[in-house]
Write an enzyme that holds these catalytic residues in place. Structure first.
Site, PDB file in Angstrom:
ATOM      1  N   HIS A   1      -6.726   0.052  -4.546  1.00 48.71           N
ATOM      2  CA  HIS A   1      -7.881   0.859  -4.167  1.00 48.71           C
ATOM      3  C   HIS A   1      -9.097   0.011  -3.810  1.00 48.71           C
ATOM      4  O   HIS A   1     -10.061   0.536  -3.254  1.00 48.71           O
ATOM      5  CB  HIS A   1      -8.221   1.867  -5.287  1.00 48.71           C
TER       6      HIS A   1
ATOM      7  N   SER B   1      -5.353   1.115   1.404  1.00 49.15           N
ATOM      8  CA  SER B   1      -4.015   0.876   1.956  1.00 49.15           C
ATOM      9  C   SER B   1      -4.099   0.149   3.286  1.00 49.15           C
ATOM     10  O   SER B   1      -5.048   0.330   4.051  1.00 49.15           O
ATOM     11  CB  SER B   1      -3.312   2.206   2.191  1.00 49.15           C
TER      12      SER B   1
ATOM     13  N   LYS C   1       1.799  15.027   2.962  1.00 50.25           N
ATOM     14  CA  LYS C   1       2.874  14.153   3.468  1.00 50.25           C
ATOM     15  C   LYS C   1       3.718  13.610   2.307  1.00 50.25           C
ATOM     16  O   LYS C   1       4.945  13.562   2.386  1.00 50.25           O
ATOM     17  CB  LYS C   1       2.250  13.012   4.263  1.00 50.25           C
ATOM     18  N   ASP C   2       3.054  13.199   1.210  1.00 46.06           N
ATOM     19  CA  ASP C   2       3.795  12.709   0.041  1.00 46.06           C
ATOM     20  C   ASP C   2       4.596  13.841  -0.600  1.00 46.06           C
ATOM     21  O   ASP C   2       5.690  13.622  -1.126  1.00 46.06           O
ATOM     22  CB  ASP C   2       2.835  12.108  -1.001  1.00 46.06           C
TER      23      ASP C   2
ATOM     24  N   GLU D   1      25.400  -3.466 -12.346  1.00 43.71           N
ATOM     25  CA  GLU D   1      25.052  -2.307 -11.526  1.00 43.71           C
ATOM     26  C   GLU D   1      24.696  -2.762 -10.108  1.00 43.71           C
ATOM     27  O   GLU D   1      24.264  -3.907  -9.909  1.00 43.71           O
ATOM     28  CB  GLU D   1      23.840  -1.595 -12.148  1.00 43.71           C
TER      29      GLU D   1
HETATM   30  C1  HEM Z   1       7.141   1.322 -10.468  1.00 44.18           C
HETATM   31  C2  HEM Z   1       7.125   0.719  -9.311  1.00 44.18           C
HETATM   32  C3  HEM Z   1       6.013   0.882  -8.287  1.00 44.18           C
HETATM   33  C4  HEM Z   1       5.130   1.906  -8.120  1.00 44.18           C
HETATM   34  C5  HEM Z   1       5.037   3.208  -8.912  1.00 44.18           C
HETATM   35  C6  HEM Z   1       4.279   1.551  -7.001  1.00 44.18           C
HETATM   36  C7  HEM Z   1       3.250   2.353  -6.516  1.00 44.18           C
HETATM   37  C8  HEM Z   1       2.545   2.108  -5.353  1.00 44.18           C
HETATM   38  C9  HEM Z   1       1.716   3.068  -4.677  1.00 44.18           C
HETATM   39  C10 HEM Z   1       1.466   4.512  -5.139  1.00 44.18           C
HETATM   40  C11 HEM Z   1       1.233   2.479  -3.562  1.00 44.18           C
HETATM   41  C12 HEM Z   1       0.353   3.138  -2.484  1.00 44.18           C
HETATM   42  C13 HEM Z   1       1.246   3.941  -1.537  1.00 44.18           C
HETATM   43  C14 HEM Z   1       2.162   3.076  -0.698  1.00 44.18           C
HETATM   44  O1  HEM Z   1       1.656   2.148  -0.053  1.00 44.18           O
HETATM   45  O2  HEM Z   1       3.394   3.301  -0.717  1.00 44.18           O
HETATM   46  C15 HEM Z   1       1.717   1.115  -3.540  1.00 44.18           C
HETATM   47  C16 HEM Z   1       1.400   0.160  -2.590  1.00 44.18           C
HETATM   48  C17 HEM Z   1       1.899  -1.126  -2.581  1.00 44.18           C
HETATM   49  N1  HEM Z   1       2.886  -1.634  -3.395  1.00 44.18           N
HETATM   50 FE1  HEM Z   1       3.759  -0.686  -4.950  1.00 44.18          FE
HETATM   51  N2  HEM Z   1       4.633   0.324  -6.528  1.00 44.18           N
HETATM   52  C18 HEM Z   1       5.701  -0.126  -7.279  1.00 44.18           C
HETATM   53  C19 HEM Z   1       6.382  -1.315  -7.115  1.00 44.18           C
HETATM   54  C20 HEM Z   1       6.050  -2.292  -6.195  1.00 44.18           C
HETATM   55  C21 HEM Z   1       6.770  -3.528  -6.014  1.00 44.18           C
HETATM   56  C22 HEM Z   1       8.010  -3.922  -6.800  1.00 44.18           C
HETATM   57  C23 HEM Z   1       6.109  -4.219  -5.022  1.00 44.18           C
HETATM   58  C24 HEM Z   1       6.411  -5.580  -4.466  1.00 44.18           C
HETATM   59  C25 HEM Z   1       7.090  -6.509  -5.034  1.00 44.18           C
HETATM   60  C26 HEM Z   1       4.995  -3.420  -4.577  1.00 44.18           C
HETATM   61  C27 HEM Z   1       4.083  -3.773  -3.595  1.00 44.18           C
HETATM   62  C28 HEM Z   1       3.124  -2.937  -3.038  1.00 44.18           C
HETATM   63  C29 HEM Z   1       2.216  -3.301  -1.947  1.00 44.18           C
HETATM   64  C30 HEM Z   1       2.105  -4.665  -1.268  1.00 44.18           C
HETATM   65  C31 HEM Z   1       1.448  -2.162  -1.655  1.00 44.18           C
HETATM   66  C32 HEM Z   1       0.343  -2.036  -0.603  1.00 44.18           C
HETATM   67  C33 HEM Z   1       0.959  -1.466   0.648  1.00 44.18           C
HETATM   68  C34 HEM Z   1       0.001  -1.323   1.803  1.00 44.18           C
HETATM   69  O3  HEM Z   1      -1.080  -0.783   1.649  1.00 44.18           O
HETATM   70  O4  HEM Z   1       0.404  -1.743   2.901  1.00 44.18           O
HETATM   71  N3  HEM Z   1       4.984  -2.254  -5.295  1.00 44.18           N
HETATM   72  N4  HEM Z   1       2.540   0.926  -4.630  1.00 44.18           N
END
Ligand code: HEM
Length: 427
Positions: free
Chosen positions: A219, A223, A247-248, A291
Protein backbone atom coordinates in the site's frame (compact mmCIF):
# COMPACT_ATOMS: atom_id res chain seq x y z
CA UNK A 1 -0.78 13.59 -6.55
CA UNK A 2 -4.24 14.10 -5.14
CA UNK A 3 -6.87 11.46 -4.68
CA UNK A 4 -9.81 13.39 -3.23
CA UNK A 5 -11.83 10.31 -2.31
CA UNK A 6 -8.92 8.90 -0.29
CA UNK A 7 -9.03 11.77 2.20
CA UNK A 8 -12.72 12.35 2.49
CA UNK A 9 -13.87 9.52 4.70
CA UNK A 10 -17.09 10.70 6.27
CA UNK A 11 -18.95 8.06 8.30
CA UNK A 12 -22.65 8.22 7.44
CA UNK A 13 -24.40 6.07 10.02
CA UNK A 14 -24.30 7.00 13.73
CA UNK A 15 -22.82 3.59 14.64
CA UNK A 16 -19.98 4.05 12.15
CA UNK A 17 -19.42 7.60 13.41
CA UNK A 18 -19.17 6.34 16.98
CA UNK A 19 -16.86 3.46 16.02
CA UNK A 20 -14.65 5.70 13.86
CA UNK A 21 -14.13 8.06 16.83
CA UNK A 22 -13.26 5.30 19.30
CA UNK A 23 -11.38 2.93 16.99
CA UNK A 24 -10.91 4.15 13.39
CA UNK A 25 -11.41 0.68 11.92
CA UNK A 26 -13.99 1.78 9.30
CA UNK A 27 -11.47 4.42 8.13
CA UNK A 28 -8.75 1.78 7.89
CA UNK A 29 -10.95 -0.53 5.79
CA UNK A 30 -12.09 2.39 3.62
CA UNK A 31 -8.50 3.39 2.92
CA UNK A 32 -7.14 -0.15 2.54
CA UNK A 33 -9.72 -2.01 0.46
CA UNK A 34 -12.52 0.47 0.04
CA UNK A 35 -13.41 3.47 -2.06
CA UNK A 36 -10.47 5.36 -0.51
CA UNK A 37 -7.77 3.20 -2.06
CA UNK A 38 -6.78 4.28 -5.58
CA UNK A 39 -5.74 1.40 -7.84
CA UNK A 40 -4.44 1.47 -11.45
CA UNK A 41 -7.40 1.32 -13.80
CA UNK A 42 -5.87 -1.34 -16.07
CA UNK A 43 -5.30 -4.34 -13.78
CA UNK A 44 -6.02 -7.65 -15.51
CA UNK A 45 -7.20 -10.92 -13.96
CA UNK A 46 -3.66 -11.84 -12.91
CA UNK A 47 -4.04 -9.22 -10.18
CA UNK A 48 -6.78 -11.40 -8.63
CA UNK A 49 -4.40 -13.99 -7.29
CA UNK A 50 -3.27 -12.06 -4.21
CA UNK A 51 -6.83 -11.85 -2.91
CA UNK A 52 -7.40 -15.50 -3.87
CA UNK A 53 -4.29 -16.50 -1.90
CA UNK A 54 -5.77 -14.65 1.10
CA UNK A 55 -9.05 -16.56 0.63
CA UNK A 56 -7.17 -19.88 0.40
CA UNK A 57 -5.26 -19.07 3.61
CA UNK A 58 -8.55 -18.30 5.40
CA UNK A 59 -10.08 -21.60 4.17
CA UNK A 60 -7.00 -23.53 5.40
CA UNK A 61 -7.13 -21.91 8.84
CA UNK A 62 -10.88 -22.48 9.30
CA UNK A 63 -10.92 -26.11 8.08
CA UNK A 64 -7.68 -26.80 9.96
CA UNK A 65 -9.10 -25.59 13.28
CA UNK A 66 -12.13 -27.88 12.88
CA UNK A 67 -9.91 -30.84 11.94
CA UNK A 68 -7.73 -30.23 15.02
CA UNK A 69 -10.83 -30.69 17.21
CA UNK A 70 -10.99 -34.35 16.12
CA UNK A 71 -7.40 -35.23 15.23
CA UNK A 72 -5.11 -36.98 17.73
CA UNK A 73 -1.39 -36.18 17.42
CA UNK A 74 -0.19 -39.49 18.74
CA UNK A 75 1.72 -41.94 16.55
CA UNK A 76 -0.39 -44.82 17.91
CA UNK A 77 -3.76 -43.35 16.87
CA UNK A 78 -3.10 -40.49 14.40
CA UNK A 79 -3.95 -42.59 11.33
CA UNK A 80 -7.12 -43.94 12.95
CA UNK A 81 -8.17 -40.49 14.11
CA UNK A 82 -8.07 -39.30 10.48
CA UNK A 83 -10.21 -42.30 9.45
CA UNK A 84 -12.55 -41.41 12.32
CA UNK A 85 -12.85 -37.88 10.89
CA UNK A 86 -13.61 -39.34 7.45
CA UNK A 87 -16.23 -41.84 8.63
CA UNK A 88 -17.77 -40.77 11.96
CA UNK A 89 -17.53 -36.99 12.34
CA UNK A 90 -20.47 -35.11 10.81
CA UNK A 91 -19.25 -33.71 7.46
CA UNK A 92 -15.75 -34.70 8.56
CA UNK A 93 -14.95 -36.10 5.10
CA UNK A 94 -15.84 -32.73 3.62
CA UNK A 95 -13.72 -30.73 6.05
CA UNK A 96 -10.74 -33.03 5.51
CA UNK A 97 -11.03 -33.11 1.71
CA UNK A 98 -11.48 -29.33 1.69
CA UNK A 99 -8.29 -28.92 3.77
CA UNK A 100 -6.31 -31.40 1.63
CA UNK A 101 -7.38 -29.89 -1.67
CA UNK A 102 -7.32 -26.39 -0.20
CA UNK A 103 -3.56 -26.81 0.22
CA UNK A 104 -3.23 -27.66 -3.48
CA UNK A 105 -5.45 -24.75 -4.49
CA UNK A 106 -3.39 -22.45 -2.24
CA UNK A 107 -0.17 -23.48 -4.01
CA UNK A 108 -1.74 -23.20 -7.50
CA UNK A 109 -2.88 -19.67 -6.69
CA UNK A 110 0.44 -18.65 -5.11
CA UNK A 111 2.48 -20.10 -8.01
CA UNK A 112 0.34 -18.06 -10.43
CA UNK A 113 0.81 -15.03 -8.16
CA UNK A 114 4.61 -15.50 -8.19
CA UNK A 115 4.79 -16.04 -11.97
CA UNK A 116 2.58 -12.97 -12.48
CA UNK A 117 5.21 -11.06 -10.48
CA UNK A 118 8.00 -12.50 -12.64
CA UNK A 119 6.21 -11.67 -15.91
CA UNK A 120 5.23 -8.13 -15.00
CA UNK A 121 8.39 -7.28 -13.01
CA UNK A 122 6.37 -6.66 -9.83
CA UNK A 123 9.48 -7.47 -7.75
CA UNK A 124 11.28 -4.33 -8.94
CA UNK A 125 11.63 -1.02 -7.11
CA UNK A 126 9.64 0.39 -5.41
CA UNK A 127 8.03 -3.00 -4.51
CA UNK A 128 11.12 -4.97 -3.45
CA UNK A 129 9.85 -5.27 0.13
CA UNK A 130 6.51 -6.66 -1.09
CA UNK A 131 8.43 -9.31 -3.03
CA UNK A 132 10.85 -10.13 -0.16
CA UNK A 133 7.96 -10.62 2.26
CA UNK A 134 6.29 -12.78 -0.41
CA UNK A 135 9.34 -15.07 -0.50
CA UNK A 136 9.20 -15.33 3.32
CA UNK A 137 5.51 -16.31 3.03
CA UNK A 138 6.40 -18.91 0.40
CA UNK A 139 9.05 -20.48 2.67
CA UNK A 140 6.59 -20.57 5.57
CA UNK A 141 3.96 -22.14 3.33
CA UNK A 142 6.37 -24.89 2.31
CA UNK A 143 7.29 -25.64 5.93
CA UNK A 144 3.61 -25.70 6.93
CA UNK A 145 2.60 -27.98 4.05
CA UNK A 146 5.48 -30.39 4.70
CA UNK A 147 4.52 -30.74 8.38
CA UNK A 148 0.82 -31.06 7.55
CA UNK A 149 1.49 -33.98 5.24
CA UNK A 150 3.16 -35.87 8.09
CA UNK A 151 0.08 -35.65 10.35
CA UNK A 152 -2.13 -38.44 8.85
CA UNK A 153 0.79 -40.78 9.65
CA UNK A 154 0.41 -42.81 6.47
CA UNK A 155 3.29 -44.42 4.59
CA UNK A 156 4.15 -41.25 2.60
CA UNK A 157 3.85 -39.13 5.75
CA UNK A 158 6.36 -41.26 7.58
CA UNK A 159 8.81 -41.84 4.74
CA UNK A 160 8.56 -38.25 3.50
CA UNK A 161 9.54 -37.07 6.99
CA UNK A 162 12.31 -39.66 7.08
CA UNK A 163 13.77 -38.60 3.71
CA UNK A 164 13.52 -34.84 4.22
CA UNK A 165 14.85 -34.76 7.79
CA UNK A 166 17.49 -37.30 6.61
CA UNK A 167 18.95 -34.58 4.41
CA UNK A 168 20.07 -32.67 7.50
CA UNK A 169 22.50 -35.47 8.23
CA UNK A 170 24.33 -34.48 5.01
CA UNK A 171 25.68 -31.43 6.90
CA UNK A 172 29.16 -32.41 8.16
CA UNK A 173 29.71 -32.94 11.92
CA UNK A 174 26.58 -31.15 13.25
CA UNK A 175 24.09 -32.61 10.72
CA UNK A 176 23.21 -35.81 12.52
CA UNK A 177 22.81 -34.20 15.99
CA UNK A 178 20.59 -31.53 14.37
CA UNK A 179 18.43 -34.21 12.74
CA UNK A 180 18.00 -36.11 16.02
CA UNK A 181 17.26 -32.84 17.83
CA UNK A 182 14.63 -31.82 15.24
CA UNK A 183 12.92 -35.21 15.32
CA UNK A 184 13.24 -35.71 19.06
CA UNK A 185 14.51 -39.22 18.32
CA UNK A 186 16.49 -41.29 15.85
CA UNK A 187 13.56 -41.69 13.45
CA UNK A 188 10.18 -39.93 13.02
CA UNK A 189 7.93 -41.02 15.90
CA UNK A 190 5.63 -39.60 18.54
CA UNK A 191 7.89 -36.66 19.48
CA UNK A 192 8.28 -35.62 15.83
CA UNK A 193 4.55 -35.98 15.18
CA UNK A 194 3.71 -33.80 18.20
CA UNK A 195 6.08 -31.01 17.34
CA UNK A 196 5.05 -31.08 13.67
CA UNK A 197 1.40 -30.77 14.72
CA UNK A 198 2.19 -27.90 17.07
CA UNK A 199 4.11 -26.02 14.36
CA UNK A 200 1.57 -26.87 11.68
CA UNK A 201 -1.08 -25.18 13.83
CA UNK A 202 1.12 -22.18 14.62
CA UNK A 203 2.68 -21.32 11.23
CA UNK A 204 -0.51 -20.34 9.34
CA UNK A 205 -1.01 -17.56 11.89
CA UNK A 206 2.58 -16.45 11.36
CA UNK A 207 1.84 -16.48 7.61
CA UNK A 208 -1.27 -14.36 8.25
CA UNK A 209 0.94 -11.86 10.15
CA UNK A 210 3.46 -11.69 7.30
CA UNK A 211 0.57 -11.26 4.81
CA UNK A 212 -0.48 -8.13 6.76
CA UNK A 213 3.08 -6.78 6.36
CA UNK A 214 3.04 -7.82 2.67
CA UNK A 215 -0.11 -5.81 2.00
CA UNK A 216 1.06 -2.91 4.15
CA UNK A 217 4.28 -2.75 2.12
CA UNK A 218 2.20 -2.91 -1.08
CA UNK A 219 0.00 0.00 0.00
CA UNK A 220 2.98 2.36 0.21
CA UNK A 221 3.73 2.46 -3.55
CA UNK A 222 0.32 0.94 -4.47
CA UNK A 223 -0.18 -1.87 -6.99
CA UNK A 224 1.82 -2.07 -10.19
CA UNK A 225 -0.06 -2.90 -13.39
CA UNK A 226 0.34 -4.74 -16.72
CA UNK A 227 2.21 -1.83 -18.36
CA UNK A 228 4.63 -1.48 -15.44
CA UNK A 229 4.28 2.31 -15.75
CA UNK A 230 3.74 3.97 -12.37
CA UNK A 231 0.54 5.93 -11.65
CA UNK A 232 1.04 9.57 -12.71
CA UNK A 233 -2.23 11.20 -11.80
CA UNK A 234 -5.74 10.55 -10.60
CA UNK A 235 -6.86 9.70 -14.14
CA UNK A 236 -4.72 6.55 -14.08
CA UNK A 237 -6.66 5.12 -11.14
CA UNK A 238 -10.07 3.98 -10.02
CA UNK A 239 -11.20 3.41 -6.41
CA UNK A 240 -10.70 -0.17 -5.19
CA UNK A 241 -14.36 -0.36 -4.26
CA UNK A 242 -16.54 -1.04 -6.24
CA UNK A 243 -14.28 -1.70 -9.25
CA UNK A 244 -11.88 -4.27 -7.83
CA UNK A 245 -14.15 -5.66 -5.13
CA UNK A 246 -16.39 -6.66 -8.07
CA UNK A 247 -13.53 -8.02 -10.16
CA UNK A 248 -12.01 -9.92 -7.20
CA UNK A 249 -15.49 -11.17 -6.28
CA UNK A 250 -15.87 -12.66 -9.75
CA UNK A 251 -12.40 -14.26 -9.49
CA UNK A 252 -13.33 -15.67 -6.08
CA UNK A 253 -16.48 -17.24 -7.59
CA UNK A 254 -14.45 -18.99 -10.30
CA UNK A 255 -11.87 -20.12 -7.72
CA UNK A 256 -14.59 -21.59 -5.48
CA UNK A 257 -16.23 -23.44 -8.39
CA UNK A 258 -12.91 -25.11 -9.28
CA UNK A 259 -12.18 -25.78 -5.61
CA UNK A 260 -15.50 -27.51 -4.88
CA UNK A 261 -15.33 -29.42 -8.18
CA UNK A 262 -11.98 -30.87 -7.09
CA UNK A 263 -13.13 -31.48 -3.50
CA UNK A 264 -16.42 -33.18 -4.42
CA UNK A 265 -15.61 -35.01 -7.64
CA UNK A 266 -11.94 -35.95 -7.42
CA UNK A 267 -10.72 -35.40 -3.87
CA UNK A 268 -7.79 -37.83 -4.13
CA UNK A 269 -6.62 -36.78 -7.58
CA UNK A 270 -3.63 -34.83 -6.29
CA UNK A 271 -2.80 -37.14 -3.36
CA UNK A 272 -0.86 -40.38 -3.19
CA UNK A 273 -2.62 -43.72 -2.63
CA UNK A 274 0.15 -44.97 -0.30
CA UNK A 275 -0.87 -42.43 2.31
CA UNK A 276 -3.96 -44.53 2.97
CA UNK A 277 -1.63 -47.26 4.29
CA UNK A 278 -0.67 -46.74 7.98
CA UNK A 279 2.96 -45.72 8.58
CA UNK A 280 5.23 -48.72 8.80
CA UNK A 281 8.89 -48.09 9.66
CA UNK A 282 9.75 -51.64 8.54
CA UNK A 283 8.44 -51.31 4.99
CA UNK A 284 9.92 -48.68 2.67
CA UNK A 285 7.63 -47.71 -0.25
CA UNK A 286 9.13 -48.46 -3.68
CA UNK A 287 8.96 -44.81 -4.65
CA UNK A 288 8.89 -42.00 -2.07
CA UNK A 289 7.44 -38.88 -3.60
CA UNK A 290 6.31 -35.59 -2.00
CA UNK A 291 3.15 -33.63 -2.82
CA UNK A 292 3.03 -32.16 -6.39
CA UNK A 293 3.88 -28.62 -5.28
CA UNK A 294 7.29 -29.77 -4.07
CA UNK A 295 8.23 -31.72 -7.21
CA UNK A 296 10.42 -29.06 -8.90
CA UNK A 297 12.39 -28.56 -5.68
CA UNK A 298 12.60 -32.32 -5.08
CA UNK A 299 14.08 -32.68 -8.58
CA UNK A 300 16.74 -30.06 -7.76
CA UNK A 301 17.45 -31.86 -4.47
CA UNK A 302 18.08 -35.14 -6.29
CA UNK A 303 19.91 -33.62 -9.28
CA UNK A 304 23.33 -34.03 -7.65
CA UNK A 305 24.45 -37.62 -8.13
CA UNK A 306 28.22 -37.16 -7.72
CA UNK A 307 30.54 -35.74 -5.05
CA UNK A 308 32.09 -32.46 -6.13
CA UNK A 309 34.77 -30.20 -4.59
CA UNK A 310 35.12 -32.57 -1.60
CA UNK A 311 31.44 -32.04 -0.81
CA UNK A 312 29.08 -34.98 -0.67
CA UNK A 313 26.45 -35.21 -3.47
CA UNK A 314 23.68 -35.33 -0.85
CA UNK A 315 24.88 -32.07 0.73
CA UNK A 316 25.08 -30.40 -2.71
CA UNK A 317 21.46 -31.41 -3.27
CA UNK A 318 20.39 -29.78 0.01
CA UNK A 319 22.40 -26.61 -0.74
CA UNK A 320 20.96 -26.42 -4.28
CA UNK A 321 17.39 -26.87 -3.08
CA UNK A 322 17.64 -24.10 -0.47
CA UNK A 323 19.59 -21.90 -2.91
CA UNK A 324 16.87 -22.29 -5.56
CA UNK A 325 14.46 -20.45 -3.23
CA UNK A 326 17.00 -18.20 -1.50
CA UNK A 327 18.05 -16.67 -4.82
CA UNK A 328 14.54 -15.24 -5.16
CA UNK A 329 15.54 -12.85 -2.34
CA UNK A 330 18.14 -11.33 -4.70
CA UNK A 331 15.89 -11.13 -7.75
CA UNK A 332 15.13 -7.38 -7.49
CA UNK A 333 18.87 -6.73 -7.83
CA UNK A 334 19.71 -9.45 -10.36
CA UNK A 335 17.38 -7.88 -12.92
CA UNK A 336 18.59 -4.31 -13.45
CA UNK A 337 16.31 -3.40 -16.39
CA UNK A 338 14.38 -0.18 -15.64
CA UNK A 339 11.42 -1.57 -17.64
CA UNK A 340 9.14 -3.75 -15.52
CA UNK A 341 6.57 -5.41 -17.75
CA UNK A 342 7.45 -8.22 -20.20
CA UNK A 343 5.01 -6.55 -22.56
CA UNK A 344 7.82 -4.19 -23.50
CA UNK A 345 10.71 -6.66 -22.99
CA UNK A 346 10.71 -9.02 -25.99
CA UNK A 347 13.91 -10.85 -25.06
CA UNK A 348 13.07 -11.25 -21.37
CA UNK A 349 9.63 -12.50 -22.37
CA UNK A 350 11.15 -15.41 -24.32
CA UNK A 351 13.33 -16.40 -21.34
CA UNK A 352 10.35 -16.08 -19.01
CA UNK A 353 8.48 -18.74 -21.00
CA UNK A 354 11.57 -20.95 -21.16
CA UNK A 355 11.75 -20.71 -17.34
CA UNK A 356 8.09 -21.74 -17.08
CA UNK A 357 8.80 -24.78 -19.30
CA UNK A 358 11.90 -25.55 -17.21
CA UNK A 359 9.90 -25.52 -13.95
CA UNK A 360 7.35 -27.91 -15.52
CA UNK A 361 10.19 -30.18 -16.64
CA UNK A 362 11.66 -30.11 -13.12
CA UNK A 363 8.20 -30.88 -11.73
CA UNK A 364 7.92 -33.94 -13.94
CA UNK A 365 11.43 -35.08 -12.96
CA UNK A 366 10.51 -34.69 -9.26
CA UNK A 367 7.46 -36.89 -9.73
CA UNK A 368 9.31 -39.69 -11.56
CA UNK A 369 11.63 -42.24 -9.94
CA UNK A 370 15.33 -41.31 -9.69
CA UNK A 371 16.39 -43.21 -12.81
CA UNK A 372 17.31 -42.31 -16.39
CA UNK A 373 16.31 -40.28 -18.34
CA UNK A 374 14.83 -38.32 -15.40
CA UNK A 375 18.16 -37.93 -13.61
CA UNK A 376 19.90 -36.29 -16.55
CA UNK A 377 16.80 -34.20 -17.33
CA UNK A 378 16.64 -32.97 -13.73
CA UNK A 379 20.34 -32.05 -13.95
CA UNK A 380 19.75 -30.05 -17.14
CA UNK A 381 16.60 -28.49 -15.67
CA UNK A 382 18.34 -27.54 -12.41
CA UNK A 383 21.35 -26.08 -14.24
CA UNK A 384 19.04 -24.01 -16.44
CA UNK A 385 17.03 -22.79 -13.44
CA UNK A 386 20.14 -21.34 -11.81
CA UNK A 387 21.48 -20.05 -15.14
CA UNK A 388 18.21 -18.18 -15.72
CA UNK A 389 18.51 -16.15 -12.53
CA UNK A 390 22.28 -15.85 -12.15
CA UNK A 391 23.48 -15.50 -15.77
CA UNK A 392 20.69 -14.93 -18.30
CA UNK A 393 18.69 -12.36 -16.33
CA UNK A 394 21.61 -10.03 -15.46
CA UNK A 395 22.86 -10.16 -19.08
CA UNK A 396 19.43 -9.73 -20.70
CA UNK A 397 18.61 -6.77 -18.48
CA UNK A 398 21.79 -5.06 -19.73
CA UNK A 399 21.68 -5.82 -23.45
CA UNK A 400 17.95 -5.78 -24.15
CA UNK A 401 16.37 -2.90 -26.10
CA UNK A 402 12.83 -2.49 -24.78
CA UNK A 403 9.90 -1.66 -27.07
CA UNK A 404 8.56 1.92 -27.10
CA UNK A 405 6.30 2.50 -24.10
CA UNK A 406 3.22 4.69 -23.66
CA UNK A 407 3.64 7.77 -21.49
CA UNK A 408 1.01 6.81 -18.99
CA UNK A 409 -1.43 4.10 -17.95
CA UNK A 410 -4.30 6.15 -19.35
CA UNK A 411 -2.53 6.49 -22.70
CA UNK A 412 -2.01 2.70 -22.83
CA UNK A 413 -5.67 2.05 -21.95
CA UNK A 414 -6.98 4.54 -24.50
CA UNK A 415 -4.64 3.23 -27.22
CA UNK A 416 -5.90 -0.31 -26.57
CA UNK A 417 -9.49 0.90 -26.60
CA UNK A 418 -8.94 2.83 -29.86
CA UNK A 419 -7.46 -0.37 -31.37
CA UNK A 420 -10.52 -2.42 -30.34
CA UNK A 421 -13.09 0.11 -31.56
CA UNK A 422 -11.38 0.54 -34.96
CA UNK A 423 -11.12 -3.28 -35.25
CA UNK A 424 -14.81 -3.70 -34.44
CA UNK A 425 -15.67 -0.87 -36.88
CA UNK A 426 -13.80 -2.73 -39.65
CA UNK A 427 -15.51 -6.00 -38.72
C1 HEM B 1 -0.40 -16.22 1.57
C2 HEM B 1 0.18 -15.86 0.45
C3 HEM B 1 0.00 -14.49 -0.19
C4 HEM B 1 -1.03 -13.60 -0.06
C5 HEM B 1 -2.31 -13.75 0.75
C6 HEM B 1 -0.69 -12.45 -0.89
C7 HEM B 1 -1.50 -11.33 -1.02
C8 HEM B 1 -1.28 -10.31 -1.93
C9 HEM B 1 -2.25 -9.32 -2.31
C10 HEM B 1 -3.68 -9.22 -1.76
C11 HEM B 1 -1.68 -8.53 -3.24
C12 HEM B 1 -2.36 -7.37 -4.00
C13 HEM B 1 -3.19 -7.94 -5.15
C14 HEM B 1 -2.35 -8.56 -6.24
O1 HEM B 1 -1.44 -7.89 -6.73
O2 HEM B 1 -2.59 -9.75 -6.58
C15 HEM B 1 -0.32 -8.98 -3.44
C16 HEM B 1 0.61 -8.39 -4.28
C17 HEM B 1 1.89 -8.87 -4.46
N1 HEM B 1 2.41 -10.05 -3.99
FE1 HEM B 1 1.50 -11.35 -2.74
N2 HEM B 1 0.52 -12.65 -1.47
C18 HEM B 1 0.98 -13.89 -1.08
C19 HEM B 1 2.16 -14.49 -1.47
C20 HEM B 1 3.12 -13.90 -2.27
C21 HEM B 1 4.35 -14.53 -2.69
C22 HEM B 1 4.75 -15.95 -2.32
C23 HEM B 1 5.02 -13.61 -3.46
C24 HEM B 1 6.36 -13.73 -4.11
C25 HEM B 1 7.30 -14.54 -3.79
C26 HEM B 1 4.22 -12.41 -3.53
C27 HEM B 1 4.55 -11.25 -4.21
C28 HEM B 1 3.71 -10.17 -4.43
C29 HEM B 1 4.05 -8.98 -5.22
C30 HEM B 1 5.40 -8.67 -5.86
C31 HEM B 1 2.91 -8.16 -5.24
C32 HEM B 1 2.77 -6.79 -5.91
C33 HEM B 1 2.16 -7.01 -7.28
C34 HEM B 1 2.00 -5.75 -8.09
O3 HEM B 1 1.47 -4.77 -7.61
O4 HEM B 1 2.39 -5.81 -9.27
N3 HEM B 1 3.07 -12.61 -2.82
N4 HEM B 1 -0.11 -10.09 -2.65
Amino acid sequence: MSFPWAKNYEPQQPLMKWLDEKLPLPRLVYNAVGAGYPVPRNLNYFWNFGVLAGAALAIQIITGIVLAMHYAANAGVAFDSVEHIMRDVNAGWFIRYAHMNGASMFFIVVYLHIFRGLYYGSYKAPREMVWLLGVVIFLLMMATAFMGYVLPWGQMSFWGAQVITGFFSAIPVVGEPIRVWLLGGFAPDNAALNRFFSLHYLLPFVIAGVVVLHIWALHIPGSSNPTGIEVKDEQDTVPFHPYYTAKDGFGLGVFLILFVALTFFSPNLLGHADNYIPANPLSTPAHIVPEWYFWPFYAILRAFTFNFLWIDAKLWGVIAMFASIALLFFLPWLDSSPVKSSKYRPLYRIFFWVLVADVFLLGLCGKMPAEQPWVILSQIGAAYYFAHFLIILPIVSRIERPLPMPNSITEAVLAKHAGTSSASATA
